[in-house]
Design an enzyme around this catalytic site. Structure first.
Site: not given
Ligand code: NAD
Ligand code: TYD
Length: 351
Positions: A130-132, A156, A160
């Site tokens: 992630t970019d975070e 988080y 990561k």
């Molecule tokens: P998500 O929380 O929707 O899904 C995570 C999945 O991992 C779930 O299916 C969960 O059951 C599985 N999981 C969790 N713990 C596990 C374990 N110990 N063993 C096996 N499986 C396990 O997450 P997402 O949003 O799909 O993100 C996927 C990846 O992409 C993550 O690594 C996250 O850091 C990265 N990412 C997410 C975003 C975003 O905007 N959602 C952006 C950039 C990077």
């Molecule tokens: P989120 O979807 O949790 O992603 P991340 O924190 O990983 O960027 O949140 C996106 C942005 O929205 C973040 O600045 C937090 C804000 N946010 C709210 O304002 N209200 C909410 O209920 C949630 C879940 C997030």
């Protein structure tokens, strides 16, 4: 054959669906089915011999070893993680366990497997991050490039960042052929409704408040999930070993503007008799340690691999809102937990 971890989550399930729509190379999908994992996301693959779902944990070394030995994948694409910042504030332990220890376990299993391969150069370990990890940007700062310092601020992002460092070290120390992608905020189908965009859609339709943290002027760089998937495919196919690639949508938006966009689309597509959905916007206490701005400089992946997002925010967010309107059953299952019963009745794990 590739091994995907976390392929029942939001991005992982989109990736698996997309992968099998683009070609016939089979996928072993290892997922622990935490609250965020949902086999209903993969329902369209039921009976598809190209998809082998395994219910299990990435921290289980014996299981990972046995899957690698049995299926002999040419690559691991590692999505599995705890992914929600607010949950990491509430309970960071699971984030260290899965994101750090889980990645370590996978790396060690991958290293043992890879060291026995005849064609070591062909193997890939692609780590999805992630970019975070880069921390927060000021309003005038340049977007995050790959050489930006790591300055994670939440449990988080710290977990990561730790996993990214392990992946880097396994390349430099052991020669494991790794690739890392650091992506901005995703949105799209199958997004669990605890994250901003799906939460706003689902709450608005239920007539519930739309909680905006603090002043709502925090900025994120939004990318449609299928564009993230195509970026990962591009890096897997052509990325240089040991390199990281930032993936982003060139689409910085303030949270409050995202919420107004979602409300306007819902007003158009499913108007409420009570009046415009924006009436539900409620400013609430800010998130502790809330990062102010994320933005990705995605020029490296474009320059080296020719990748660019296909969707604009306008096209992607419309598709997303339409998807949620068309899938009330999915939303209800995810929220009620009833999908677990449905899964138990409809699927059985096979190793
Ligand atoms: P998500 O929380 O929707 O899904 C995570 C999945 O991992 C779930 O299916 C969960 O059951 C599985 N999981 C969790 N713990 C596990 C374990 N110990 N063993 C096996 N499986 C396990 O997450 P997402 O949003 O799909 O993100 C996927 C990846 O992409 C993550 O690594 C996250 O850091 C990265 N990412 C997410 C975003 C975003 O905007 N959602 C952006 C950039 C990077
Ligand atoms: P989120 O979807 O949790 O992603 P991340 O924190 O990983 O960027 O949140 C996106 C942005 O929205 C973040 O600045 C937090 C804000 N946010 C709210 O304002 N209200 C909410 O209920 C949630 C879940 C997030």
């Amino acid at each position: 054959m590739i091994l995907v971890t976390g392929g029942a989550g939001f991005i992982g399930s989109n990736f698996v669906l997309d992968w099998l729509a683009q070609g016939d190379e089979p996928v072993v999908n290892l997922d622990a089915l935490t609250y965020a994992g949902n086999r209903a996301n993969l329902a369209s693959l039921q009976g598809d011999a190209r998809h082998h779902f395994v219910h299990g944990d990435i921290t289980d070394r014996a299981l990972v070893d046995s899957l690698l030995a049995k299926h002999q994948p040419r690559a691991i694409v590692h999505f599995a993680a705890e992914s929600h910042v607010d949950r990491s504030i509430h309970g960071p332990g699971a984030f260290v366990k899965t994101n750090v220890e889980g990645t370590f376990t996978l790396l060690e299993a991958a290293r043992a497997y890879w060291s026995g391969l005849a064609d070591k150069a062909a193997f890939r370990f692609l780590h999805v991050s992630t970019d975070e990890v880069y921390g927060t940007l000021g309003a005038q700062d340049a977007p995050f490039a790959e050489d930006h310092p790591y300055e994670p601020n939440s449990p988080y992002s710290a977990s990561k960042a730790a996993s990214d460092h392990l992946v880097r070290a396994w390349h430099h120390t052991y020669g494991l052929p790794v690739l890392t992608t650091n992506c901005s905020n995703n949105y799209g189908p199958y997004h669990f409704p605890e994250k901003l965009i799906p939460l706003m859609i689902v709450n608005a339709l239920a007539g519930k408040p739309l909680p905006v943290y603090g002043d709502g002027r925090q900025i994120r760089d939004w990318l449609y999930v299928r564009d993230h998937c195509s970026g990962i495919r591009a890096v897997l196919a052509g990325g240089r070993l040991g390199q990281t690639y930032n993936i982003g949508g060139w689409n910085e938006m303030a949270n409050i503007d995202i919420v107004h966009t979602v409300c306007a689309l819902l007003d158009e597509l499913q108007p409420s008799p009570e009046g415009p959905y924006a009436r539900l916007i409620t400013h609430v206490t800010d998130r502790p340690g809330h990062d102010r701005r994320y933005a990705i400089d995605a020029r490296k992946i474009e320059r080296e691999l020719g990748w660019r997002p296909a969707e604009t925010f306008a096209t992607g967010i419309r598709k997303t809102v339409q998807w949620y309107l068309q899938h009330p059953d999915w939303v209800q299952q995810v929220q009620s937990g009833a999908y677990r019963d449905w899964v138990a009745a409809n699927y059985s794990a096979r190793a």
